[in-house]
Design an enzyme around this catalytic site. Structure first.
Site, mmCIF file in Angstrom:
data_model
loop_
_atom_site.group_PDB
_atom_site.id
_atom_site.type_symbol
_atom_site.label_atom_id
_atom_site.label_comp_id
_atom_site.label_asym_id
_atom_site.label_seq_id
_atom_site.Cartn_x
_atom_site.Cartn_y
_atom_site.Cartn_z
ATOM 1 N N GLU A 116 0.949 -1.391 -0.128
ATOM 2 C CA GLU A 116 0.218 -0.011 0.140
ATOM 3 C C GLU A 116 0.988 1.548 -0.227
ATOM 4 O OE1 GLU A 116 -3.791 0.052 0.228
ATOM 5 O OE2 GLU A 116 -3.869 -2.168 -0.475
ATOM 6 N N HIS A 124 -4.430 1.458 6.902
ATOM 7 C CA HIS A 124 -3.635 1.798 6.741
ATOM 8 C C HIS A 124 -3.260 2.725 8.335
ATOM 9 C CE1 HIS A 124 -4.423 3.012 2.283
ATOM 10 N NE2 HIS A 124 -4.032 1.416 2.093
ATOM 11 N N CYS A 158 -3.357 11.432 3.115
ATOM 12 C CA CYS A 158 -3.743 9.991 2.525
ATOM 13 C C CYS A 158 -3.133 11.267 0.521
ATOM 14 C CB CYS A 158 -5.183 9.901 2.193
ATOM 15 S SG CYS A 158 -5.305 8.956 2.919
#
EC number: 3.5.3.23
Length: 447
Positions: free
Chosen positions: A174, A248, A365
């Site tokens: 990720e 995450h 993000c």
């Protein structure tokens, strides 16, 4: 050697919509089918970029991807002219249309994992593209991400961009959202903290939501990025917090230089990890938030830890937060106490990023951190660096092409596809990127 941390922010794409595609991401599911405003979303992101650039933090932009992404629909068996493909998928399988129209590439913390030259065995800056294997709509991103990064970091003397790991669950990666770097000055060697949620043969994993990052992937990325093995720590995220919506690590922790700002429940064996970091990072300063002051649920709801922790030249730090933190009494009370306490954080900057937040993406993000020396910074494609001119140009571009209202039903509109391609064609010229999108390459091949 003197180096800067440059934040490369993702520009929100024209098809930004709320489809609830991301199981494990509570905001994404909660806001499913809400009407989106792509124009506002893009402008909210641009305002954050410009404000931070004006405050002296080097800032750049990464363009959106081609969406709806017709080549994948063809792979799924939908045929005909592009407009016919859209019509067929909208009628027969609308969920695929939503997936191939996702604007998720805006969250460039998932674009790649970065190794600064000070940490690399060969002295180059390395970027390994993330495969984002856990979600179909995100797994589509890797090839275009690689093309975009190569158009930005194009000088092979300074940069190496690696393709994503193979698309299998064992190697789910990720990107930088599960990676932190700690140390002193940016230009000095640092300690890289890779965070994973599952490991082959180990049963301890979340129950409710998937662990997207594997230890095997983290180890492979560290090898590809040529990270000095003496400068790496692999740590497991607490599976219990993944089950609470921490999909995450950047939803529960953020680092900058010697500071690690995280929840006390962020990591499995957290005490052991803190001892390890204390012994390896000079002046290490953990700022662990107790659950009695901020619960994991409140941290997820406000994205307290999906913040940016930025260094000023005087050594003080700024914490960049979403507006939701100020609107939550308990979180805002904690933040003001943090500001008054003895630590490097001397300022809070709050931004309205509601369009991104409603899909589960906060300030952190939206950005990919890349540490660059002066020479490396000069070698970056200069057209992507944020300044007054680029800010004005991109706002005009958004005004020209973006809609102010979008629903899932609008994704079948062939005019949206045409608008998107025209917009991206113009953007590649504005940012001096060349033909990075498949529709541009097909056009060149058919001419």
């Amino acid at each position: 050697m003197k180096a800067h941390e440059v934040n490369f922010d993702g520009l929100v794409g024209l098809t930004h919509h709320y489809a609830g595609l991301s199981f494990g991401n509570e905001a994404s599911i909660q806001h499913r089918f809400q009407v989106s405003n792509p124009r506002l979303a893009a402008k909210q992101g641009l305002l954050k970029m410009k404000a931070l650039a004006d405050a002296g933090f080097p800032q750049a932009v990464i363009p959106p991807h081609e969406r709806p992404f017709i080549p994948v629909l063809r792979q799924l068996g939908f045929s005909g002219q592009d407009e016919q493909v859209l019509e067929k998928v909208a009628r027969q399988a609308p969920h695929w249309l939503s997936s191939v129209s996702s604007a998720s590439p805006m969250w460039v913390a998932n674009a790649a994992t970065v190794c600064p030259s000070a940490d690399a065995l060969d002295g180059k800056v390395h970027l390994t593209v993330a495969n984002l294997n856990n979600k179909f709509h995100r797994a589509l991103e890797a090839p275009t991400t690689a093309s975009l990064l190569r158009a930005i970091f194009r000088d092979a003397q300074f940069f190496a961009v690696h393709d994503a790991l193979p698309q299998v669950a064992l190697l789910g990666d990720e990107g930088a959202a599960n990676h932190n770097r700690l140390g002193g000055d940016y230009g000095a060697p640092g300690i890289q903290l890779f965070v994973y949620g599952r490991e082959e043969g180990v049963d301890t994993r979340p129950v409710r939501y998937p662990a997207r990052q594997t230890r095997e992937a983290s180890e492979a990325v560290a090898r590809l990025n040529q990270v000095n093995p003496h400068q790496v720590i692999f740590a497991r995220q607490n599976p219990d917090v993944i089950d609470l919506g921490v999909f995450h690590n950047d939803v529960i922790a953020v680092s900058n230089r010697q500071v690690l700002f995280c929840h006390e429940q962020a990591f499995a064996k957290q005490g052991e990890l803190m001892r390890q970091l204390r012994s390896r990072v000079a002046g290490f300063m953990p700022l662990e938030v107790p659950a009695r002051e901020v619960s994991v649920q409140d941290a997820v709801a406000t994205y307290l830890f999906n913040s940016q922790l930025l260094s000023r030249d005087d050594g003080s730090m700024v914490l960049v937060l979403p507006q939701e933190c100020r609107e939550h009494a308990g979180v805002w009370r904690y933040l003001n106490a943090l500001l008054a306490a003895d630590n490097p954080i001397s300022d809070l900057r709050v931004f309205d990023l509601r369009e991104s937040m409603a899909n589960g993406g906060g300030p952190a993000c939206l950005r990919l951190r890349v540490v660059l020396t002066e020479d490396e910074l000069r070698a970056v494609n200069p057209a992507v660096m944020m300044n007054d001119t680029l800010f004005s140009t991109l706002n005009d571009w958004v005004d020209r092409y973006y809609r102010d209202r979008l629903t899932a039903a609008d994704l079948a509109d062939p005019q949206l596809l045409r608008e998107g391609r025209e917009a991206l064609d113009t953007l590649t010229q504005l940012l001096n990127l060349g033909s990075v999108y498949p529709f541009q390459q097909e056009g060149a091949g058919n001419g």
